[in-house]
Design a protein around this motif. Sequence first.
Motif, PDB file in Angstrom:
ATOM      1  N   CYS A  85       0.843  -1.192   0.000  1.00  0.00           N
ATOM      2  CA  CYS A  85       0.000   0.000   0.000  1.00  0.00           C
ATOM      3  C   CYS A  85       0.883   1.248   0.000  1.00  0.00           C
ATOM      4  O   CYS A  85       2.006   1.236   0.494  1.00  0.00           O
ATOM      5  CB  CYS A  85      -0.913   0.013   1.219  1.00  0.00           C
ATOM      6  SG  CYS A  85      -2.137  -1.308   1.212  1.00  0.00           S
ATOM      7  N   GLY A  86       0.373   2.329  -0.531  1.00  0.00           N
ATOM      8  CA  GLY A  86       1.125   3.574  -0.563  1.00  0.00           C
ATOM      9  C   GLY A  86       1.677   3.860  -1.942  1.00  0.00           C
ATOM     10  O   GLY A  86       1.497   3.087  -2.882  1.00  0.00           O
ATOM     11  N   THR A  87       2.389   4.967  -2.036  1.00  0.00           N
ATOM     12  CA  THR A  87       2.862   5.439  -3.337  1.00  0.00           C
ATOM     13  C   THR A  87       4.372   5.308  -3.487  1.00  0.00           C
ATOM     14  O   THR A  87       4.936   5.827  -4.444  1.00  0.00           O
ATOM     15  CB  THR A  87       2.465   6.908  -3.537  1.00  0.00           C
ATOM     16  OG1 THR A  87       3.041   7.690  -2.475  1.00  0.00           O
ATOM     17  CG2 THR A  87       0.957   7.084  -3.538  1.00  0.00           C
ATOM     18  N   GLN A  88       5.038   4.610  -2.571  1.00  0.00           N
ATOM     19  CA  GLN A  88       6.477   4.425  -2.658  1.00  0.00           C
ATOM     20  C   GLN A  88       6.779   2.990  -3.055  1.00  0.00           C
ATOM     21  O   GLN A  88       6.417   2.052  -2.356  1.00  0.00           O
ATOM     22  CB  GLN A  88       7.146   4.733  -1.307  1.00  0.00           C
ATOM     23  CG  GLN A  88       8.671   4.724  -1.347  1.00  0.00           C
ATOM     24  CD  GLN A  88       9.249   5.952  -2.020  1.00  0.00           C
ATOM     25  OE1 GLN A  88       8.736   7.046  -1.865  1.00  0.00           O
ATOM     26  NE2 GLN A  88      10.320   5.761  -2.779  1.00  0.00           N
ATOM     27  N   ALA A  89       7.423   2.802  -4.200  1.00  0.00           N
ATOM     28  CA  ALA A  89       7.820   1.465  -4.620  1.00  0.00           C
ATOM     29  C   ALA A  89       9.086   1.046  -3.885  1.00  0.00           C
ATOM     30  O   ALA A  89       9.867   1.886  -3.424  1.00  0.00           O
ATOM     31  CB  ALA A  89       8.057   1.439  -6.126  1.00  0.00           C
ATOM     32  N   THR A  90       9.291  -0.254  -3.766  1.00  0.00           N
ATOM     33  CA  THR A  90      10.532  -0.765  -3.196  1.00  0.00           C
ATOM     34  C   THR A  90      11.357  -1.401  -4.319  1.00  0.00           C
ATOM     35  O   THR A  90      10.815  -1.998  -5.239  1.00  0.00           O
ATOM     36  CB  THR A  90      10.265  -1.798  -2.093  1.00  0.00           C
ATOM     37  OG1 THR A  90       9.482  -2.867  -2.628  1.00  0.00           O
ATOM     38  CG2 THR A  90       9.511  -1.152  -0.939  1.00  0.00           C
ATOM     39  N   LYS A  91      12.686  -1.272  -4.218  1.00  0.00           N
ATOM     40  CA  LYS A  91      13.586  -1.754  -5.258  1.00  0.00           C
ATOM     41  C   LYS A  91      14.623  -2.690  -4.650  1.00  0.00           C
ATOM     42  O   LYS A  91      15.105  -2.464  -3.539  1.00  0.00           O
ATOM     43  CB  LYS A  91      14.328  -0.598  -5.946  1.00  0.00           C
ATOM     44  CG  LYS A  91      13.456   0.564  -6.400  1.00  0.00           C
ATOM     45  CD  LYS A  91      14.175   1.427  -7.435  1.00  0.00           C
ATOM     46  CE  LYS A  91      15.505   1.963  -6.986  1.00  0.00           C
ATOM     47  NZ  LYS A  91      15.413   3.090  -6.061  1.00  0.00           N
ATOM     48  N   THR A  92      14.968  -3.724  -5.423  1.00  0.00           N
ATOM     49  CA  THR A  92      16.024  -4.655  -5.051  1.00  0.00           C
ATOM     50  C   THR A  92      17.007  -4.717  -6.211  1.00  0.00           C
ATOM     51  O   THR A  92      16.623  -5.024  -7.344  1.00  0.00           O
ATOM     52  CB  THR A  92      15.466  -6.059  -4.766  1.00  0.00           C
ATOM     53  OG1 THR A  92      14.475  -5.976  -3.738  1.00  0.00           O
ATOM     54  CG2 THR A  92      16.581  -6.990  -4.325  1.00  0.00           C
ATOM     55  N   LEU A  93      18.271  -4.442  -5.925  1.00  0.00           N
ATOM     56  CA  LEU A  93      19.278  -4.396  -6.982  1.00  0.00           C
ATOM     57  C   LEU A  93      19.506  -5.781  -7.580  1.00  0.00           C
ATOM     58  O   LEU A  93      19.735  -6.749  -6.860  1.00  0.00           O
ATOM     59  CB  LEU A  93      20.593  -3.842  -6.436  1.00  0.00           C
ATOM     60  CG  LEU A  93      21.734  -3.681  -7.452  1.00  0.00           C
ATOM     61  CD1 LEU A  93      21.385  -2.617  -8.493  1.00  0.00           C
ATOM     62  CD2 LEU A  93      23.040  -3.316  -6.734  1.00  0.00           C
ATOM     63  N   ILE A  94      19.415  -5.863  -8.909  1.00  0.00           N
ATOM     64  CA  ILE A  94      19.765  -7.082  -9.641  1.00  0.00           C
ATOM     65  C   ILE A  94      21.177  -6.988 -10.185  1.00  0.00           C
ATOM     66  O   ILE A  94      21.951  -7.938 -10.100  1.00  0.00           O
ATOM     67  CB  ILE A  94      18.776  -7.310 -10.806  1.00  0.00           C
ATOM     68  CG1 ILE A  94      17.356  -7.501 -10.289  1.00  0.00           C
ATOM     69  CG2 ILE A  94      19.213  -8.507 -11.647  1.00  0.00           C
ATOM     70  CD1 ILE A  94      16.321  -7.600 -11.400  1.00  0.00           C
ATOM     71  N   LEU A  95      21.520  -5.824 -10.734  1.00  0.00           N
ATOM     72  CA  LEU A  95      22.825  -5.666 -11.378  1.00  0.00           C
ATOM     73  C   LEU A  95      23.241  -4.207 -11.356  1.00  0.00           C
ATOM     74  O   LEU A  95      22.450  -3.319 -11.675  1.00  0.00           O
ATOM     75  CB  LEU A  95      22.742  -6.131 -12.839  1.00  0.00           C
ATOM     76  CG  LEU A  95      23.973  -5.880 -13.706  1.00  0.00           C
ATOM     77  CD1 LEU A  95      25.120  -6.780 -13.278  1.00  0.00           C
ATOM     78  CD2 LEU A  95      23.650  -6.090 -15.183  1.00  0.00           C
ATOM     79  N   SER A  96      24.484  -3.972 -10.963  1.00  0.00           N
ATOM     80  CA  SER A  96      25.110  -2.669 -11.125  1.00  0.00           C
ATOM     81  C   SER A  96      26.205  -2.835 -12.179  1.00  0.00           C
ATOM     82  O   SER A  96      27.331  -3.226 -11.860  1.00  0.00           O
ATOM     83  CB  SER A  96      25.704  -2.168  -9.805  1.00  0.00           C
ATOM     84  OG  SER A  96      26.280  -0.890  -9.980  1.00  0.00           O
ATOM     85  N   PRO A  97      25.894  -2.594 -13.438  1.00  0.00           N
ATOM     86  CA  PRO A  97      26.844  -2.932 -14.513  1.00  0.00           C
ATOM     87  C   PRO A  97      28.068  -2.024 -14.504  1.00  0.00           C
ATOM     88  O   PRO A  97      27.999  -0.859 -14.100  1.00  0.00           O
ATOM     89  CB  PRO A  97      26.015  -2.720 -15.783  1.00  0.00           C
ATOM     90  CG  PRO A  97      25.003  -1.696 -15.403  1.00  0.00           C
ATOM     91  CD  PRO A  97      24.669  -1.970 -13.961  1.00  0.00           C
ATOM     92  N   GLU A  98      29.182  -2.576 -14.964  1.00  0.00           N
ATOM     93  CA  GLU A  98      30.394  -1.786 -15.125  1.00  0.00           C
ATOM     94  C   GLU A  98      30.359  -1.156 -16.511  1.00  0.00           C
ATOM     95  O   GLU A  98      30.561  -1.833 -17.519  1.00  0.00           O
ATOM     96  CB  GLU A  98      31.627  -2.671 -14.952  1.00  0.00           C
ATOM     97  CG  GLU A  98      31.777  -3.255 -13.554  1.00  0.00           C
ATOM     98  CD  GLU A  98      33.027  -4.081 -13.404  1.00  0.00           C
ATOM     99  OE1 GLU A  98      33.842  -4.116 -14.367  1.00  0.00           O
ATOM    100  OE2 GLU A  98      33.199  -4.713 -12.354  1.00  0.00           O
ATOM    101  N   LEU A  99      30.089   0.140 -16.545  1.00  0.00           N
ATOM    102  CA  LEU A  99      29.948   0.854 -17.802  1.00  0.00           C
ATOM    103  C   LEU A  99      31.106   1.820 -18.011  1.00  0.00           C
ATOM    104  O   LEU A  99      31.803   2.176 -17.053  1.00  0.00           O
ATOM    105  CB  LEU A  99      28.623   1.629 -17.827  1.00  0.00           C
ATOM    106  CG  LEU A  99      27.345   0.814 -17.616  1.00  0.00           C
ATOM    107  CD1 LEU A  99      26.132   1.728 -17.628  1.00  0.00           C
ATOM    108  CD2 LEU A  99      27.211  -0.269 -18.674  1.00  0.00           C
ATOM    109  N   ALA A 100      31.272   2.246 -19.241  1.00  0.00           N
ATOM    110  CA  ALA A 100      32.314   3.230 -19.539  1.00  0.00           C
ATOM    111  C   ALA A 100      32.045   4.524 -18.788  1.00  0.00           C
ATOM    112  O   ALA A 100      30.889   4.911 -18.557  1.00  0.00           O
ATOM    113  CB  ALA A 100      32.352   3.502 -21.046  1.00  0.00           C
TER     114      ALA A 100
END
Length: 293
Positions: A85-100
């Motif tokens: 309930c509410g307007t705040q979504a929850t996030k769980t990190l899947i990948l923090s890619p190594e980018l240029a």
Amino acid sequence: MHSNIDIQPACDVVSVTGESPVWSSRDNALYWVDVRSNRIFRMTASGSVTDWDVGERVSSVGFRRDGGLIGTFRSGIYAIDISACGTQATKTLILSPELAAGTRPKEGKADASGCWWFGSTCDANEPLGGYFRLFPDGHYVQVSDGVTMANGLAVNASGDKVLAADSITNTIWSWSVDLESNTLSERQVFSRGEGVTGLIDGATFDDEGYYWCALFGEWAIARYSPDGQLVRKIQLPVKYPTMCAFGGENLDTLFVTSSQFHAVNDKEHQPLAGRLFKLDGLGSRGVNEREFG
């Protein structure tokens, strides 16, 4: 046939930069994002709209096979839960890619094997970005480089072809996918943007294998044949459409997001900038979105 197209705002929401419309047949609803206000929206078939704050810039969303959403954020790829309930979504990190250095994740879409494709973009307009493929087990591979602004990801109905673009060069590439081995062909040029003056932006496929994309800056969307020929343009009431996706009960309504941010100095001629549009009467149908996992 073309004169019967009906183009209307789909709801009252005005996005600063609307992006990534995706239709969920499971929920009978359309999801999309406002990149600059850090929000995800959902509009049901009845027209009811709900939104969630995701805490940072989100450029694309899709669906997970085990439920919930997957999203491409500035800081990485996340599983998103909007069930509480509410307007705040929850996030769980899947990948923090190594980018240029100087690049960030941008476009994202699942393919037929459950992988999540995402592109990276260079804000300094240098070809330092690329396209990547995240597998359900968590590992990822880079499938191309030399990209300045990733856009236009789409998977065809049979799942054996993936298209993606670089908006700065207006080049659209294609990969053939071997569905048995889940391997890709070498990247081929699908189109170099002949016949368009806008930038190739967000895209989708219809069930006949034709590629639809927004033409950012051209007041239009385009349809390309399976062999890469521009076969149709449809004018819109906004100059900066950002992405299109088929949806509705029969997948025959085309939804198009747009940007208010880029039209802020032209409100007189673009009063509908930032709105989500629905186009009926196109004579085309889409395909169900693939899910990650």
